[in-house]
Design an enzyme around this catalytic site. Structure first.
Site, PDB file in Angstrom:
ATOM      1  N   MET A   1       0.841  -1.172   0.000  1.00  0.00           N
ATOM      2  CA  MET A   1       0.000   0.000   0.000  1.00  0.00           C
ATOM      3  C   MET A   1       0.890   1.240   0.000  1.00  0.00           C
ATOM      4  SD  MET A   1      -2.683   1.259   2.913  1.00  0.00           S
ATOM      5  CE  MET A   1      -1.622   1.211   4.328  1.00  0.00           C
ATOM      6  N   PRO A   2       0.934   1.988  -1.108  1.00  0.00           N
ATOM      7  CA  PRO A   2       1.713   3.216  -1.127  1.00  0.00           C
ATOM      8  C   PRO A   2       1.101   4.282  -0.217  1.00  0.00           C
ATOM      9  CG  PRO A   2       1.212   2.483  -3.366  1.00  0.00           C
ATOM     10  CD  PRO A   2       0.400   1.656  -2.428  1.00  0.00           C
ATOM     11  N   MET A   3       1.963   4.955   0.535  1.00  0.00           N
ATOM     12  CA  MET A   3       1.539   6.086   1.349  1.00  0.00           C
ATOM     13  C   MET A   3       2.372   7.282   0.913  1.00  0.00           C
ATOM     14  SD  MET A   3       1.549   6.708   5.447  1.00  0.00           S
ATOM     15  CE  MET A   3       0.553   5.265   5.744  1.00  0.00           C
TER      16      MET A   3
END
Length: 60
Positions: free
Chosen positions: A1-3
């Site tokens: 999950m990119p943040m």
């Protein structure tokens, strides 16, 4: 999950922040081959009085 985190001085409109979140999400999906719902964008506004530049904190 990119943040993706953006820290900036206050002053941008809600619409500008929406546009940024939409576009950076689009680029993350395109570049990282992930689903849009997996991308989190966090925008933090930091008061100018808390932002030192070149080792100097602004006068209040």
């Amino acid at each position: 999950m990119p943040m993706i985190r953006l820290e900036m001085l206050p002053g941008r409109t809600t619409e500008q922040k929406r546009d940024f979140a939409r576009e950076v999400t689009r680029l993350a999906v395109e570049t990282l081959n992930c689903k849009p719902e997996s991308v989190d964008v966090i925008i933090t506004e930091i008061p100018k009085s808390h932002w030192a530049k070149g080792g100097v904190l602004p006068e209040e």
